[in-house]
Design a protein around this motif. Structure first.
Motif, mmCIF file in Angstrom:
data_model
loop_
_atom_site.group_PDB
_atom_site.id
_atom_site.type_symbol
_atom_site.label_atom_id
_atom_site.label_comp_id
_atom_site.label_asym_id
_atom_site.label_seq_id
_atom_site.Cartn_x
_atom_site.Cartn_y
_atom_site.Cartn_z
ATOM 1 N N ILE A 143 0.835 -1.206 0.000
ATOM 2 C CA ILE A 143 0.000 0.000 0.000
ATOM 3 C C ILE A 143 0.867 1.252 0.000
ATOM 4 O O ILE A 143 0.618 2.205 -0.750
ATOM 5 N N GLU A 144 1.902 1.243 0.830
ATOM 6 C CA GLU A 144 2.791 2.405 0.905
ATOM 7 C C GLU A 144 3.447 2.694 -0.442
ATOM 8 O O GLU A 144 3.482 3.848 -0.896
ATOM 9 N N ARG A 145 3.971 1.668 -1.089
ATOM 10 C CA ARG A 145 4.648 1.852 -2.385
ATOM 11 C C ARG A 145 3.671 2.352 -3.447
ATOM 12 O O ARG A 145 4.015 3.209 -4.271
ATOM 13 N N ASN A 146 2.472 1.827 -3.446
ATOM 14 C CA ASN A 146 1.513 2.206 -4.482
ATOM 15 C C ASN A 146 0.971 3.619 -4.293
ATOM 16 O O ASN A 146 0.803 4.361 -5.259
ATOM 17 N N LEU A 147 0.722 4.001 -3.066
ATOM 18 C CA LEU A 147 0.198 5.346 -2.813
ATOM 19 C C LEU A 147 1.269 6.417 -2.972
ATOM 20 O O LEU A 147 0.954 7.612 -2.945
ATOM 21 N N ALA A 148 2.519 6.033 -3.165
ATOM 22 C CA ALA A 148 3.580 7.013 -3.410
ATOM 23 C C ALA A 148 3.477 7.614 -4.809
ATOM 24 O O ALA A 148 4.070 8.663 -5.085
ATOM 25 N N TRP A 149 2.710 6.956 -5.696
ATOM 26 C CA TRP A 149 2.570 7.460 -7.060
ATOM 27 C C TRP A 149 1.416 8.455 -7.166
ATOM 28 O O TRP A 149 0.399 8.308 -6.481
ATOM 29 N N PRO A 150 1.554 9.474 -8.022
ATOM 30 C CA PRO A 150 0.483 10.471 -8.179
ATOM 31 C C PRO A 150 -0.822 9.835 -8.639
ATOM 32 O O PRO A 150 -0.827 8.769 -9.283
ATOM 33 N N ALA A 151 -1.920 10.503 -8.328
ATOM 34 C CA ALA A 151 -3.245 9.972 -8.640
ATOM 35 C C ALA A 151 -3.804 10.566 -9.931
ATOM 36 O O ALA A 151 -3.591 11.745 -10.243
ATOM 37 N N VAL A 152 -4.503 9.715 -10.674
ATOM 38 C CA VAL A 152 -5.225 10.096 -11.886
ATOM 39 C C VAL A 152 -6.529 9.293 -11.902
ATOM 40 O O VAL A 152 -6.784 8.490 -11.010
ATOM 41 N N TYR A 153 -7.335 9.494 -12.933
ATOM 42 C CA TYR A 153 -8.498 8.635 -13.111
ATOM 43 C C TYR A 153 -8.025 7.210 -13.405
ATOM 44 O O TYR A 153 -7.129 6.995 -14.222
ATOM 45 N N VAL A 154 -8.641 6.243 -12.736
ATOM 46 C CA VAL A 154 -8.295 4.829 -12.883
ATOM 47 C C VAL A 154 -9.543 4.062 -13.315
ATOM 48 O O VAL A 154 -10.551 4.063 -12.608
ATOM 49 N N HIS A 155 -9.486 3.428 -14.467
ATOM 50 C CA HIS A 155 -10.602 2.611 -14.949
ATOM 51 C C HIS A 155 -10.853 1.452 -13.990
ATOM 52 O O HIS A 155 -11.981 1.146 -13.663
ATOM 53 N N GLY A 184 -13.408 0.866 -28.284
ATOM 54 C CA GLY A 184 -14.472 1.146 -27.327
ATOM 55 C C GLY A 184 -14.057 0.715 -25.935
ATOM 56 O O GLY A 184 -13.273 -0.223 -25.768
ATOM 57 N N VAL A 185 -14.568 1.398 -24.936
ATOM 58 C CA VAL A 185 -14.226 1.107 -23.536
ATOM 59 C C VAL A 185 -15.494 0.734 -22.785
ATOM 60 O O VAL A 185 -16.498 1.457 -22.838
ATOM 61 N N LEU A 186 -15.458 -0.390 -22.082
ATOM 62 C CA LEU A 186 -16.599 -0.892 -21.318
ATOM 63 C C LEU A 186 -16.218 -1.137 -19.860
ATOM 64 O O LEU A 186 -15.055 -1.009 -19.483
ATOM 65 N N ASP A 187 -17.213 -1.492 -19.055
ATOM 66 C CA ASP A 187 -17.018 -1.978 -17.683
ATOM 67 C C ASP A 187 -16.226 -1.001 -16.823
ATOM 68 O O ASP A 187 -15.316 -1.381 -16.092
ATOM 69 N N PHE A 188 -16.609 0.252 -16.894
ATOM 70 C CA PHE A 188 -15.856 1.332 -16.244
ATOM 71 C C PHE A 188 -16.533 1.880 -14.995
ATOM 72 O O PHE A 188 -16.073 2.862 -14.415
ATOM 73 N N GLN A 189 -17.604 1.256 -14.546
ATOM 74 C CA GLN A 189 -18.409 1.821 -13.465
ATOM 75 C C GLN A 189 -17.695 1.851 -12.112
ATOM 76 O O GLN A 189 -18.121 2.560 -11.211
ATOM 77 N N ASP A 190 -16.607 1.106 -11.972
ATOM 78 C CA ASP A 190 -15.868 1.083 -10.704
ATOM 79 C C ASP A 190 -14.676 2.032 -10.706
ATOM 80 O O ASP A 190 -13.775 1.911 -9.864
ATOM 81 N N ALA A 191 -14.656 2.982 -11.635
ATOM 82 C CA ALA A 191 -13.521 3.900 -11.760
ATOM 83 C C ALA A 191 -13.308 4.702 -10.473
ATOM 84 O O ALA A 191 -14.252 5.046 -9.760
ATOM 85 N N VAL A 192 -12.030 4.989 -10.201
ATOM 86 C CA VAL A 192 -11.641 5.723 -8.995
ATOM 87 C C VAL A 192 -10.529 6.712 -9.357
ATOM 88 O O VAL A 192 -10.110 6.815 -10.509
ATOM 89 N N TYR A 193 -10.073 7.429 -8.356
ATOM 90 C CA TYR A 193 -8.958 8.378 -8.508
ATOM 91 C C TYR A 193 -7.800 7.823 -7.706
ATOM 92 O O TYR A 193 -7.837 7.805 -6.472
ATOM 93 N N GLY A 194 -6.788 7.297 -8.424
ATOM 94 C CA GLY A 194 -5.732 6.609 -7.695
ATOM 95 C C GLY A 194 -4.443 6.514 -8.484
ATOM 96 O O GLY A 194 -4.245 7.229 -9.477
#
Length: 364
Positions: A191-203, A231-241
């Motif tokens: 978790i620590e290593r991953n949250l060190a990266w800047p956040a963007v929209y995440v599909h 085309g892009v599908l199955d995006f309803q769980d998108a987050v900012y991460g």
């Protein structure tokens, strides 16, 4: 008298079947639909179902999402965000929120997964670069406080699926004592290593099964041009991460594995394009690639748990046979980093692996 609906669709109750028939009847004239052509379109790991229905000017997609089990508001929100970002996503033509029925434009019947040539790896590069184009556009549109945060709490809840479902319920392992201590320490570091990266929209599930290759049924006129974007599908769980997440999803797929040279090739091309677009991927590709590996590790642990849950709780056994792919991904990443050696030993013990005789990157 209700419009007849194709008998191939099974409904959980006569009430829901009648509600669907009445809804479709209201739309049939407006969209020139042919209700008796309704048939299943694709499978889904959630409680959503998708149907295809023919019309005078082409086919349409119907989403059946029982409101007591599925919330469609995130789908509507993210569809709008993606369309505004220039991505090719289904247009929402009608939505009965109260009953959970939605009519969508049809992006075609061929997924990127179906178009991939597994025997001639280089031939797939153009497809993957189209996926990279869509991903960079999506990330460029990012704004904070629009989508839910992919924060420490959510990452931890996802990781917990691995011990709760894969280890305890699927493998029958007692998740306690030293094993729990190893997991807790490893998860905290991940978790620590991953949250060190800047956040963007995440599909959050950006992979070939959720990308559509435009075909005759999905081509849309843009002036005098035909639609060429994936085309892009199955995006309803998108987050900012973390910006590392979606490229990890794309190149370390749930249902398809590539040798590392191809993974590196596409990831480098993404990194170069992202840097050019001003996205926060850093100036050192080596460091970025490490970030992608650590993010992929979190995802693979989560998905192994999800696939076990789909089988054991939801009665969908078709997913669990792909679990060995995730174990291979997990072991490959853990073997690279000394901080993860204790997690590797844990996985090997659970899987009954007593020695490593050399294995291809993620291949099973």
């Amino acid at each position: 008298m209700s419009t007849p609906v194709s008998p191939v669709i099974a409904w959980p109750s006569t009430e829901r079947a009648a509600a669907f028939a009445q809804w479709l009847e209201r739309l049939a004239t407006r969209f020139a639909l042919k209700p008796d052509t309704v048939r299943a379109a694709c499978a889904d790991a959630s409680f959503r179902r998708y149907f295809r229905v023919d019309g005078a000017d082409g086919s349409r997609i119907i989403m059946d999402a029982p409101p007591d089990k599925e919330n469609c508001r995130p789908f509507v929100q993210v569809a709008r965000l993606m369309a505004d970002a220039g991505l090719h996503v289904p247009a929402i033509l009608d939505w009965d929120e109260a009953q959970g029925f939605m009519l969508l434009s049809d992006l075609g019947g061929q997924t990127m997964m179906q178009a991939i040539d597994r025997e001639h790896v280089p031939a797939n590069l153009p497809l993957y670069l189209r996926a990279v184009d869509a991903l960079v556009k999506w990330q460029q549109a990012s704004r904070p406080q629009v989508l839910p945060p992919y924060d420490s709490a959510l990452l931890q809840r996802e990781l917990a699926l691995f011990p709760d479902w894969y280890l305890a319920r699927h493998r029958g392992v007692d998740v306690g004592g030293k094993l729990r201590a190893t997991l807790d320490k490893s998860f905290a570091l991940i978790i620590e290593r991953n949250l060190a990266w800047p956040a963007v929209y995440v599909h959050r599930d950006f992979m070939p099964r959720n990308l559509m290759v435009p075909g005759d049924s999905a081509e849309v006129r843009l002036g005098e041009k035909r639609e060429t974007r994936l085309g892009v599908l199955d995006f309803q769980d998108a987050v900012y991460g973390p910006i590392t997440y979606d490229i990890a999803s794309l190149m370390r797929d749930a249902f398809l594995s590539w040798e590392e040279d191809f993974v590196l090739d596409v990831t480098i091309r993404y990194w170069q394009q992202a840097r050019k677009a001003g996205l926060p991927v850093g100036d050192d590709f080596g460091e970025f690639y490490k970030g992608v590996e650590w993010m992929g590790l979190q995802r693979h642990l989560k998905v192994a748990g999800i696939f076990a849950r789909l089988t054991l709780r939801d009665g969908k056994p078709q997913y669990l046979p792909d679990a060995p792919r995730f174990i291979a991904y997990i072991r490959a990443t853990c073997a690279r980093y000394i901080e993860l050696k204790s997690l590797l030993r844990l996985i090997d013990e659970v899987e009954g692996i007593t020695e490593v005789s050399g294995y291809a990157y993620g291949r099973v």
